[in-house]
Design an enzyme around this catalytic site. Structure first.
Site, PDB file in Angstrom:
ATOM      1  N   HIS A  56       0.872  -1.218   0.140  1.00  0.00           N
ATOM      2  CA  HIS A  56       0.005   0.129   0.006  1.00  0.00           C
ATOM      3  C   HIS A  56       0.907   1.369  -0.018  1.00  0.00           C
ATOM      4  O   HIS A  56       1.546   1.530   1.040  1.00  0.00           O
ATOM      5  CB  HIS A  56      -0.826   0.054   1.075  1.00  0.00           C
ATOM      6  CG  HIS A  56      -1.964   0.837   1.135  1.00  0.00           C
ATOM      7  ND1 HIS A  56      -3.057   0.824   0.281  1.00  0.00           N
ATOM      8  CD2 HIS A  56      -2.177   2.020   1.917  1.00  0.00           C
ATOM      9  CE1 HIS A  56      -3.680   1.965   0.539  1.00  0.00           C
ATOM     10  NE2 HIS A  56      -3.219   2.811   1.429  1.00  0.00           N
ATOM     11  N   HIS A  58       0.826   5.310  -1.330  1.00  0.00           N
ATOM     12  CA  HIS A  58       0.580   6.766  -1.997  1.00  0.00           C
ATOM     13  C   HIS A  58       1.539   7.401  -2.249  1.00  0.00           C
ATOM     14  O   HIS A  58       2.129   8.153  -1.285  1.00  0.00           O
ATOM     15  CB  HIS A  58      -0.497   7.653  -1.238  1.00  0.00           C
ATOM     16  CG  HIS A  58      -1.760   6.791  -0.745  1.00  0.00           C
ATOM     17  ND1 HIS A  58      -2.735   6.330  -1.713  1.00  0.00           N
ATOM     18  CD2 HIS A  58      -2.173   6.338   0.320  1.00  0.00           C
ATOM     19  CE1 HIS A  58      -3.625   5.723  -1.131  1.00  0.00           C
ATOM     20  NE2 HIS A  58      -3.358   5.707   0.339  1.00  0.00           N
ATOM     21  N   GLN A  61       2.316  11.379  -1.374  1.00  0.00           N
ATOM     22  CA  GLN A  61       2.388  11.753   0.180  1.00  0.00           C
ATOM     23  C   GLN A  61       3.971  11.735   0.578  1.00  0.00           C
ATOM     24  O   GLN A  61       4.376  12.261   1.630  1.00  0.00           O
ATOM     25  CB  GLN A  61       1.358  11.003   1.066  1.00  0.00           C
ATOM     26  CG  GLN A  61       0.064  11.144   0.576  1.00  0.00           C
ATOM     27  CD  GLN A  61      -1.031  10.136   1.169  1.00  0.00           C
ATOM     28  OE1 GLN A  61      -0.570   9.426   2.379  1.00  0.00           O
ATOM     29  NE2 GLN A  61      -2.266  10.307   0.667  1.00  0.00           N
ATOM     30  N   ARG A  82      -5.969  14.978   6.346  1.00  0.00           N
ATOM     31  CA  ARG A  82      -6.314  14.805   4.998  1.00  0.00           C
ATOM     32  C   ARG A  82      -6.515  16.145   4.170  1.00  0.00           C
ATOM     33  O   ARG A  82      -6.243  16.334   3.065  1.00  0.00           O
ATOM     34  CB  ARG A  82      -7.725  14.260   5.030  1.00  0.00           C
ATOM     35  CG  ARG A  82      -8.035  13.597   3.571  1.00  0.00           C
ATOM     36  CD  ARG A  82      -9.349  12.624   3.807  1.00  0.00           C
ATOM     37  NE  ARG A  82     -10.593  13.390   3.601  1.00  0.00           N
ATOM     38  CZ  ARG A  82     -11.733  12.985   3.187  1.00  0.00           C
ATOM     39  NH1 ARG A  82     -12.014  11.804   2.534  1.00  0.00           N
ATOM     40  NH2 ARG A  82     -12.998  13.682   3.099  1.00  0.00           N
ATOM     41  N   TYR A 121      -4.427   7.932  -7.064  1.00  0.00           N
ATOM     42  CA  TYR A 121      -5.732   8.514  -7.377  1.00  0.00           C
ATOM     43  C   TYR A 121      -5.516   9.984  -7.811  1.00  0.00           C
ATOM     44  O   TYR A 121      -6.561  10.501  -7.815  1.00  0.00           O
ATOM     45  CB  TYR A 121      -6.635   8.378  -6.267  1.00  0.00           C
ATOM     46  CG  TYR A 121      -5.950   8.990  -4.911  1.00  0.00           C
ATOM     47  CD1 TYR A 121      -6.314  10.301  -4.473  1.00  0.00           C
ATOM     48  CD2 TYR A 121      -5.401   7.951  -3.799  1.00  0.00           C
ATOM     49  CE1 TYR A 121      -5.939  10.900  -3.198  1.00  0.00           C
ATOM     50  CE2 TYR A 121      -5.042   8.595  -2.595  1.00  0.00           C
ATOM     51  CZ  TYR A 121      -5.212  10.122  -2.406  1.00  0.00           C
ATOM     52  OH  TYR A 121      -4.789  10.268  -1.071  1.00  0.00           O
ATOM     53  N   HIS A 207     -11.458   3.581  -3.939  1.00  0.00           N
ATOM     54  CA  HIS A 207     -10.917   4.236  -2.687  1.00  0.00           C
ATOM     55  C   HIS A 207     -11.403   3.684  -1.455  1.00  0.00           C
ATOM     56  O   HIS A 207     -10.597   3.339  -0.702  1.00  0.00           O
ATOM     57  CB  HIS A 207     -11.028   5.606  -3.092  1.00  0.00           C
ATOM     58  CG  HIS A 207     -10.385   6.391  -1.987  1.00  0.00           C
ATOM     59  ND1 HIS A 207     -10.803   6.613  -0.755  1.00  0.00           N
ATOM     60  CD2 HIS A 207      -9.029   6.817  -1.946  1.00  0.00           C
ATOM     61  CE1 HIS A 207     -10.062   7.241  -0.016  1.00  0.00           C
ATOM     62  NE2 HIS A 207      -8.840   7.487  -0.540  1.00  0.00           N
ATOM     63  N   HIS A 233      -9.597   0.623   0.836  1.00  0.00           N
ATOM     64  CA  HIS A 233      -9.553   1.253   2.157  1.00  0.00           C
ATOM     65  C   HIS A 233     -10.650   1.002   2.813  1.00  0.00           C
ATOM     66  O   HIS A 233     -12.173   1.385   2.339  1.00  0.00           O
ATOM     67  CB  HIS A 233      -9.542   3.058   2.329  1.00  0.00           C
ATOM     68  CG  HIS A 233      -8.246   3.450   1.666  1.00  0.00           C
ATOM     69  ND1 HIS A 233      -8.247   4.576   0.682  1.00  0.00           N
ATOM     70  CD2 HIS A 233      -6.905   3.269   2.000  1.00  0.00           C
ATOM     71  CE1 HIS A 233      -6.762   4.790   0.523  1.00  0.00           C
ATOM     72  NE2 HIS A 233      -6.059   4.218   1.165  1.00  0.00           N
ATOM     73  N   GLU A 236     -11.150   2.640   8.719  1.00  0.00           N
ATOM     74  CA  GLU A 236     -10.077   3.009   9.152  1.00  0.00           C
ATOM     75  C   GLU A 236     -10.417   4.019  10.181  1.00  0.00           C
ATOM     76  O   GLU A 236      -9.268   3.982  11.400  1.00  0.00           O
ATOM     77  CB  GLU A 236      -9.075   3.758   8.304  1.00  0.00           C
ATOM     78  CG  GLU A 236      -7.829   4.262   8.578  1.00  0.00           C
ATOM     79  CD  GLU A 236      -7.092   5.172   7.508  1.00  0.00           C
ATOM     80  OE1 GLU A 236      -7.511   5.412   6.522  1.00  0.00           O
ATOM     81  OE2 GLU A 236      -5.782   5.379   7.730  1.00  0.00           O
ATOM     82  N   HIS A 270      -6.445  -1.352   5.877  1.00  0.00           N
ATOM     83  CA  HIS A 270      -6.331  -1.065   7.496  1.00  0.00           C
ATOM     84  C   HIS A 270      -7.599  -2.088   8.181  1.00  0.00           C
ATOM     85  O   HIS A 270      -7.060  -2.513   8.923  1.00  0.00           O
ATOM     86  CB  HIS A 270      -6.960   0.474   7.378  1.00  0.00           C
ATOM     87  CG  HIS A 270      -6.048   1.610   6.799  1.00  0.00           C
ATOM     88  ND1 HIS A 270      -4.631   1.647   6.955  1.00  0.00           N
ATOM     89  CD2 HIS A 270      -6.437   2.581   5.636  1.00  0.00           C
ATOM     90  CE1 HIS A 270      -4.294   2.640   6.326  1.00  0.00           C
ATOM     91  NE2 HIS A 270      -5.246   2.919   5.365  1.00  0.00           N
ATOM     92  N   ASP A 321       2.120   2.892   2.811  1.00  0.00           N
ATOM     93  CA  ASP A 321       1.040   4.016   2.979  1.00  0.00           C
ATOM     94  C   ASP A 321       1.369   5.423   2.782  1.00  0.00           C
ATOM     95  O   ASP A 321       1.678   5.858   1.553  1.00  0.00           O
ATOM     96  CB  ASP A 321       0.031   3.707   4.173  1.00  0.00           C
ATOM     97  CG  ASP A 321      -1.066   4.515   4.098  1.00  0.00           C
ATOM     98  OD1 ASP A 321      -1.420   5.398   3.292  1.00  0.00           O
ATOM     99  OD2 ASP A 321      -2.066   4.325   4.769  1.00  0.00           O
TER     100      ASP A 321
HETATM  101  C1  NGQ Z   1      -5.598   8.352   1.179  1.00  0.00           C
HETATM  102  N1  NGQ Z   1      -5.099   7.650   3.273  1.00  0.00           N
HETATM  103  O1  NGQ Z   1      -6.356   8.191   0.297  1.00  0.00           O
HETATM  104  O2  NGQ Z   1      -4.432   8.754   0.912  1.00  0.00           O
HETATM  105  C2  NGQ Z   1      -5.977   8.035   2.408  1.00  0.00           C
HETATM  106  C3  NGQ Z   1      -6.856   9.566   3.133  1.00  0.00           C
HETATM  107  C4  NGQ Z   1      -9.219   9.221   2.820  1.00  0.00           C
HETATM  108  C5  NGQ Z   1      -5.266   6.774   4.310  1.00  0.00           C
HETATM  109  N2  NGQ Z   1      -6.604   6.268   4.508  1.00  0.00           N
HETATM  110  C6  NGQ Z   1      -7.894   9.975   2.551  1.00  0.00           C
HETATM  111  N3  NGQ Z   1      -4.340   6.438   5.130  1.00  0.00           N
HETATM  112  O3  NGQ Z   1      -9.277   7.996   3.390  1.00  0.00           O
HETATM  113  O4  NGQ Z   1     -10.163   9.525   2.521  1.00  0.00           O
HETATM  114 ZN    ZN Z   2      -4.086   4.738   1.644  1.00  0.00          ZN
END
Ligand code: NGQ
Ligand code: ZN
Length: 454
Positions: A56, A58, A61, A82, A121, A207, A233, A236, A270, A321
């Site tokens: 996992h 992204h 980030q 976020r 994404y 997502h 996801h 979480e 998660h 992540d």
């Molecule tokens: C993400 N990250 O998509 O990067 C998410 C945050 C969300 C984590 N969940 C955004 N750790 O979940 O809406």
């Molecule tokens: Zn994530």
């Protein structure tokens, strides 16, 4: 041409630890023979382990590390993080993403990961208009992976809504949005790009149950090859669970299990907040729990019920992540420590008397990670790809250590500093702690950071 042979002082094989191990690799990077007690092969005098899959990521980030650790005016939470993350995400160009991802992938390899699941994404331009090639940003991740010479399963993200029940997305989410048709076009371009590449695979990542509806996801899955992996996801945050219950009367994992026939094609990222019944059901389903313990700690998510889940035979994998740390050893350590802190016990996940905690967790995450990313990795054995992490047997921390005690020393104490050499796809890409392209990649990364002015 003769097949290369590599000689390791010791190696963890499916039959256990072996000494003086010679591994033969063919031109496609696959292992064709593993012989213990051998004197043959190019000498790498260390402890060889199957390299770890990172399920996992992204990548974008990576560029906000250290920039979100300052208290805001109110109470900081996952949701305030976020907002900050969206602010950063809106600024990245395709060149920036490629530079940031390549740097990240070098860091992954140097830590002992050899394959990454990129949950990508940022599809469109900041205002939501598609690039001339709608798959542009995901293609940049494939290019970064190729430059860094890491394996990748690209998981373009399906994102259509702002919250449960098809809510309108927020302005900060415009880059992410697709409908089924535009999304499947992205998947097609990526499949064409990855075809014939030994280190590349394609799957998808709805997502979250906030961002897709079950009906939309079913439509998309119907347009995919039957074995394409699906990562999502789920559960979480407590607020996410509460919102799901007020929307439909079910908790997120419950909803996922009611709507889909989960199997090892699925990776739930998660899955932190589950009832005992959900935990048992998810374990039984064969879905892999993709855990990101250092990110989950950083974001204040909560504690995954790993003792119960693994006790019920549940499959796990790990991911870095948000990349707050990039380290298989640290993520496994955090996973174990979360259970110790909650249960006030020790060796919570070792699996039985006399068993090594590090070994149990490492082997579980190898197996789950390989299945999750659909890559032929996770064992030093014929028929698997030569993705191998070599620990520095000459490091003082490993003096007098071998086998499981060396592995436990890496995971609980030494961390990334003990990783000396790494192979991905039969190629040695980290040599004595240096990645073969680290200078060029770091230069591009620094240039991108200057452009982004962080
Ligand atoms: C993400 N990250 O998509 O990067 C998410 C945050 C969300 C984590 N969940 C955004 N750790 O979940 O809406
Ligand atoms: Zn994530």
């Amino acid at each position: 041409m003769q097949s290369p042979k590599f000689h390791f002082a010791s190696a963890l094989t499916p039959q256990g630890w072996r000494r003086d191990v010679c591994v033969t690799v063919d031109g496609g990077g696959m292992i064709t023979a593993v012989v213990a007690g051998s004197a043959e092969g190019e000498r790498l005098p260390g402890i060889a382990l199957p390299a770890m899959p990172n399920v996992h990521s992204h990548a974008h980030q990576r560029f906000m590390l250290g920039l979100a650790e300052r208290a805001g005016p109110g109470t900081d939470s996952f949701w305030t993080w976020r907002e900050a993350m969206y602010g950063f995400a809106l600024r990245l160009s395709p060149d920036d993403l490629e530079a940031v991802a390549a740097q990240l992938y070098v860091e992954m390899l140097k830590a002992g990961f050899s394959v990454v699941g990129e949950f990508q994404y940022l599809h469109h331009q900041p205002d939501g208009a598609p690039y001339s090639d709608p798959a542009e940003m995901s293609l940049r991740c494939l290019a970064a992976a190729q430059h860094a010479a890491i394996g990748i399963t690209i998981l373009p993200t399906l994102y259509a809504f702002g919250g449960f029940g098809g809510q309108d997305p927020a302005a900060g989410q415009r880059r992410f949005l697709n409908h089924a048709e535009s999304f499947l076009k992205i998947v097609d371009s990526l499949s064409i790009q990855a075809r014939g590449k030994a280190l590349q695979r394609v799957g998808i990542s709805p997502h979250s149950l906030r961002a897709v509806t079950p009906a939309l996801l079913r439509d998309v899955i119907a347009g995919l090859p039957a074995d394409a992996p699906v990562h999502v996801h789920v559960a979480e945050q407590v607020k996410e669970v509460e919102d799901c219950v007020s929307f439909c009367g079910h908790r997120p994992i419950e909803l996922l299990m009611r709507e889909f026939d989960l199997s090892d094609r699925w990776t739930t990222i998660h899955a932190t907040h589950m009832t005992p019944a959900e935990t048992a059901g998810l374990a039984r389903s064969g879905a892999i729990a993709g855990l990101c313990p250092t990110t989950e700690a950083n974001l204040g998510d909560g504690i995954f019920p790993a003792t119960t889940f693994m006790g019920a035979g549940g499959a796990i994998a790990i991911g870095s992540d948000s990349h707050i740390t990039v380290s298989p050893s640290e993520d496994l350590r955090m996973l174990e420590y979360s259970q110790r802190l909650r249960g006030r016990t020790r060796n919570a996940l070792a699996g039985g008397p006399g068993m090594s905690t590090g070994r149990t967790l490492y082997e579980a995450a190898l197996k789950g990670g390989a299945r999750s990313l659909r890559q032929p990795v996770g064992a030093i054995a014929p028929g698997y790809r030569a993705d191998i992490t070599v620990l520095d047997a000459g490091h003082p921390l490993l003096a007098g250590r071998s086998g499981d005690t060396a592995l436990d020393t890496w995971i609980f104490s030494g961390g990334n500093a003990l990783v000396k050499d790494v192979f991905a796809g039969g190629r040695q890409v980290v040599k004595d702690r240096h990645h073969i392209h680290e200078e060029t990649i770091a230069r591009n990364f620094r240039r991108a950071l200057r452009r982004l002015d962080t």
